[in-house]
Design a protein around this motif. Sequence first.
Motif, mmCIF file in Angstrom:
data_model
loop_
_atom_site.group_PDB
_atom_site.id
_atom_site.type_symbol
_atom_site.label_atom_id
_atom_site.label_comp_id
_atom_site.label_asym_id
_atom_site.label_seq_id
_atom_site.Cartn_x
_atom_site.Cartn_y
_atom_site.Cartn_z
ATOM 1 N N GLY A 73 0.729 -1.190 0.064
ATOM 2 C CA GLY A 73 0.092 -0.076 -0.097
ATOM 3 C C GLY A 73 0.789 1.280 0.020
ATOM 4 O O GLY A 73 0.609 2.067 -0.751
ATOM 5 N N GLU A 74 1.772 1.266 0.897
ATOM 6 C CA GLU A 74 2.676 2.513 0.779
ATOM 7 C C GLU A 74 3.479 2.753 -0.253
ATOM 8 O O GLU A 74 3.672 3.836 -1.088
ATOM 9 N N THR A 75 3.667 1.465 -1.034
ATOM 10 C CA THR A 75 4.434 1.584 -2.604
ATOM 11 C C THR A 75 3.701 2.320 -3.524
ATOM 12 O O THR A 75 3.975 3.159 -4.316
ATOM 13 N N LEU A 76 2.173 2.229 -3.567
ATOM 14 C CA LEU A 76 1.251 2.636 -4.208
ATOM 15 C C LEU A 76 1.365 4.102 -4.006
ATOM 16 O O LEU A 76 1.512 4.935 -5.170
ATOM 17 N N VAL A 77 1.238 4.556 -3.001
ATOM 18 C CA VAL A 77 1.449 6.052 -2.632
ATOM 19 C C VAL A 77 2.635 6.621 -3.045
ATOM 20 O O VAL A 77 2.730 7.899 -3.785
ATOM 21 N N ILE A 78 3.906 6.275 -2.802
ATOM 22 C CA ILE A 78 5.118 6.713 -2.976
ATOM 23 C C ILE A 78 5.340 6.694 -4.443
ATOM 24 O O ILE A 78 5.865 7.691 -5.312
ATOM 25 N N LEU A 79 4.780 5.608 -5.451
ATOM 26 C CA LEU A 79 4.858 5.729 -6.641
ATOM 27 C C LEU A 79 3.983 6.945 -7.547
ATOM 28 O O LEU A 79 4.540 7.480 -8.417
ATOM 29 N N SER A 80 3.176 7.336 -6.892
ATOM 30 C CA SER A 80 2.421 8.335 -7.290
ATOM 31 C C SER A 80 2.795 9.818 -6.880
ATOM 32 O O SER A 80 2.453 10.735 -7.396
ATOM 33 N N GLY A 82 3.623 10.646 -3.577
ATOM 34 C CA GLY A 82 3.147 11.096 -2.371
ATOM 35 C C GLY A 82 3.780 10.238 -1.072
ATOM 36 O O GLY A 82 4.623 9.627 -1.332
ATOM 37 N N PHE A 83 3.351 10.607 0.154
ATOM 38 C CA PHE A 83 3.921 10.070 1.409
ATOM 39 C C PHE A 83 2.771 9.656 1.903
ATOM 40 O O PHE A 83 1.652 10.507 1.939
ATOM 41 N N ASP A 84 2.601 8.541 2.807
ATOM 42 C CA ASP A 84 1.547 8.433 3.484
ATOM 43 C C ASP A 84 1.836 7.877 5.230
ATOM 44 O O ASP A 84 2.184 6.972 5.278
ATOM 45 N N LEU A 85 1.497 8.732 5.901
ATOM 46 C CA LEU A 85 2.177 8.653 7.264
ATOM 47 C C LEU A 85 0.954 7.909 8.208
ATOM 48 O O LEU A 85 1.155 7.828 9.433
ATOM 49 N N SER A 86 -0.430 8.038 7.445
ATOM 50 C CA SER A 86 -1.489 7.326 8.232
ATOM 51 C C SER A 86 -1.514 5.687 8.312
ATOM 52 O O SER A 86 -2.241 5.193 8.914
ATOM 53 N N ALA A 87 -0.359 5.141 7.532
ATOM 54 C CA ALA A 87 -0.633 3.843 7.306
ATOM 55 C C ALA A 87 -0.660 2.907 8.744
ATOM 56 O O ALA A 87 -1.652 1.920 8.834
ATOM 57 N N ALA A 88 0.365 3.299 9.579
ATOM 58 C CA ALA A 88 0.325 2.386 10.844
ATOM 59 C C ALA A 88 -0.893 2.524 11.579
ATOM 60 O O ALA A 88 -1.446 1.707 12.295
ATOM 61 N N ALA A 89 -1.355 3.702 11.680
ATOM 62 C CA ALA A 89 -2.648 4.080 12.308
ATOM 63 C C ALA A 89 -3.748 3.202 11.902
ATOM 64 O O ALA A 89 -4.481 2.696 12.662
ATOM 65 N N VAL A 90 -3.871 3.076 10.478
ATOM 66 C CA VAL A 90 -5.010 2.244 9.990
ATOM 67 C C VAL A 90 -4.801 0.758 10.403
ATOM 68 O O VAL A 90 -5.710 0.179 10.750
ATOM 69 N N VAL A 91 -3.640 0.102 10.137
ATOM 70 C CA VAL A 91 -3.188 -1.232 10.980
ATOM 71 C C VAL A 91 -3.979 -1.102 12.403
ATOM 72 O O VAL A 91 -4.588 -2.085 12.689
ATOM 73 N N LEU A 134 -8.251 18.616 -3.335
ATOM 74 C CA LEU A 134 -8.173 19.952 -2.750
ATOM 75 C C LEU A 134 -6.525 20.261 -2.997
ATOM 76 O O LEU A 134 -6.265 21.410 -2.679
ATOM 77 N N ARG A 135 -5.898 19.326 -3.636
ATOM 78 C CA ARG A 135 -4.264 19.407 -3.802
ATOM 79 C C ARG A 135 -3.495 20.027 -2.643
ATOM 80 O O ARG A 135 -2.781 20.891 -2.721
ATOM 81 N N LEU A 136 -3.908 19.503 -1.820
ATOM 82 C CA LEU A 136 -3.062 19.570 -0.255
ATOM 83 C C LEU A 136 -1.760 18.488 -0.387
ATOM 84 O O LEU A 136 -1.978 17.630 -0.855
ATOM 85 N N PRO A 137 -0.733 18.975 0.472
ATOM 86 C CA PRO A 137 0.538 18.330 0.622
ATOM 87 C C PRO A 137 -0.024 16.915 1.279
ATOM 88 O O PRO A 137 -0.556 16.966 2.565
ATOM 89 N N ALA A 138 0.446 15.765 0.864
ATOM 90 C CA ALA A 138 0.146 14.635 1.203
ATOM 91 C C ALA A 138 0.617 14.569 2.691
ATOM 92 O O ALA A 138 -0.015 13.699 3.545
ATOM 93 N N ILE A 139 1.964 14.933 2.819
ATOM 94 C CA ILE A 139 2.512 14.620 4.102
ATOM 95 C C ILE A 139 1.963 14.955 5.326
ATOM 96 O O ILE A 139 1.726 14.548 6.347
ATOM 97 N N VAL A 140 1.322 16.435 5.098
ATOM 98 C CA VAL A 140 0.605 17.029 6.369
ATOM 99 C C VAL A 140 -0.982 16.569 6.363
ATOM 100 O O VAL A 140 -1.320 16.188 7.420
#
Length: 693
Positions: A73-80, A82-91, A134-140
Amino acid sequence: MAHAHTTAQHSPERPGAALPPIRWSRHRGLLIALGAFVAMVALLQTLAQGGLSYFDFSFLSAGGAPLAIAAIGETLVILSGGFDLSAAAVVSLTNVFLASSMPADPAGAALFIVLALGIGGVVGAVNGFFVGFLRLPAIVVTLATMFIVQGVTLLVMSQPGGAVPSGFSMLLSGDAITGVLPMPVVIIAIAVAAWGLLRHSRLGMAIYAVGSDPAAATATGVDQRWTRFWTFVFAGMFYAAAGVFITAQTGSGDPHIGDPMLLQLFAAVVLGGTVLGGGRGGAVGSVLGAYVIQMTANVLLVLNVSPYYTTVAEAAILLLAVLATTISRDSLAMENLRFAVQQVRSHLRGTRPPRGGMTAFQAPAGGGAAGGGASLDLSRLWSRHGEQIRFAIPAYLLFVVVMIITGVMFQQGGGVFGYVDSLLVLTAFLAFLGFGQGVVILTGGLDLSLPWNIAASGILLTHLVHGSDPAAVWAVPLVLVFGCAAGLLNGLGVAVLGISPIVVTLGMNGMLQGFALVLTGGAPQGWTAPSLQWFMTGEFLALTPVVWFLIAFVVVATLVLTRTTFGRQIYAVGNSQGVARLSGVSVGRTLVSAYVISGFCAALTGILLTGFNGQAFNGMGDPYLLSSIAVVVVGGTLITGGRGHYPGILGGALALTALSTLLAGTTLSDSVKSIIYGLVVLAAIVALRERSQ
């Protein structure tokens, strides 16, 4: 749509024609991950007496499966891109959802698995909406949703507990073929197959196209909004699938079970060859990277190495993997290395250094716009500061509203002065952190190493002082130097090696955590000096001493950003590094200095927190990560850099501290406070989004 990774056009074969060369460099990351995987298996085979058994094989496959699935899942986001810091929280959320309410009957269990995957998809949809539409930064955005999801998780289950049916656990973590094929291997194969289908679909090709070149992707008809939206949705479902599997493994729920995975996820993805910034890589390498990280922990365990070194090893793997996959002939690191070699050769020969090939640490001759030598345009200056004031006003309005509500709800009768003094003491922590984080954000970066820089600094101080004022005289400066050193390493990683600030600072956070745990054996000891306690809780000229220090700090910080050459360079770098370099700004030195300041402010906060609490403890800096970013964003600073000022950041610190104080006086739990903080950050960046487009 053309494939994003087509390397060459194949010409018709002719007798004697040479075959097109294989571009191994394009698959370097995957090959590194494969080599590391084989090496780790061989090492474990050597360390295990009698070689690896089927039990060992089953144990290893199950242990790495949750990380491997989430890494897809994180690979998908980074390939696009972006970054996804919510991954561990979803787990974690998926885990507590299943453990708290999963029925025993097979049909009900299957329904709850589908619902769990839906939860991950919903979180991903929220991320995708804010990032894509909304084109907001993925990291925030994902940082804010991480705290919101963590709050929801704690609402569902505040303490470890719950249970799932034993049949569910055996189904996912047992054997597919008894004694021959572990079920986790089958699940990983299914996950990789799902990735393969997605990879060759229109969405998969669009993800690569958007990550490679967003403008070109749009020109070829790719809708970036929907591409990013569905990328986050599918990523969230993979995170939830990892949560389902880890629930089957443990058989129970834990609201913090996913927390250690965040650093591991980025390490696995990068080690697997996926390039930060998007467009290159794949999930197969990420799966291999996940198992390499898991086997590294097993090797340390077999060698009887303290588990406290695990986070250090994971951080080292992350940083080394980034270097291995990003360093090339044209990379910033190699450019700086060539320049350094030229400098050394020139000095040895007694000749002048070459003028060509400027690096990030060079500045061309001449003053430039950022140097401050040009005549002052008052109208332009007023216009610029007028805009900054306009975006900072909401923070102060929020502060006033919260203060009014607090006065109405908690009428104390004559205790206003004492309340204001206490409020300013609590504001000091965020005010100091906000300056450090704000300087970094103004350059276009982000510092995720603050939590354990704070904690490690406080732990180091109490370890050295043990309640002695004479020891504090030399220990406090030493701890400040320690924080600056961490910031220096962050800055060098960003400016010299060209590594993403997110990766560098996340890795440094793991390094600092390992340092603190190794130093204390996991149990911090000692207490702060009495003079520091007086500084944080005593009285001087009718106010707490730290309040006077805060006032002086605000004046100095404001002058640094508005009246010095360094301050103008910070803004110049944040607006455009290329233009700043051509204008005479030493971009590299400016970036390094920004991270050093952030490290200093984190260490200062750690010192003051130990004075306030009387001692230090593990995780004492964790609540300040989102807060340090929130005060910057709420104070009107542009999250992508270049615009903002310290009075606005101070307003954000006052507003959020007053809000926290108000919430502390209610019966709301920490989980609700975490949700409110995340919502405040999202609201702030939405309100300022026209500035980032």
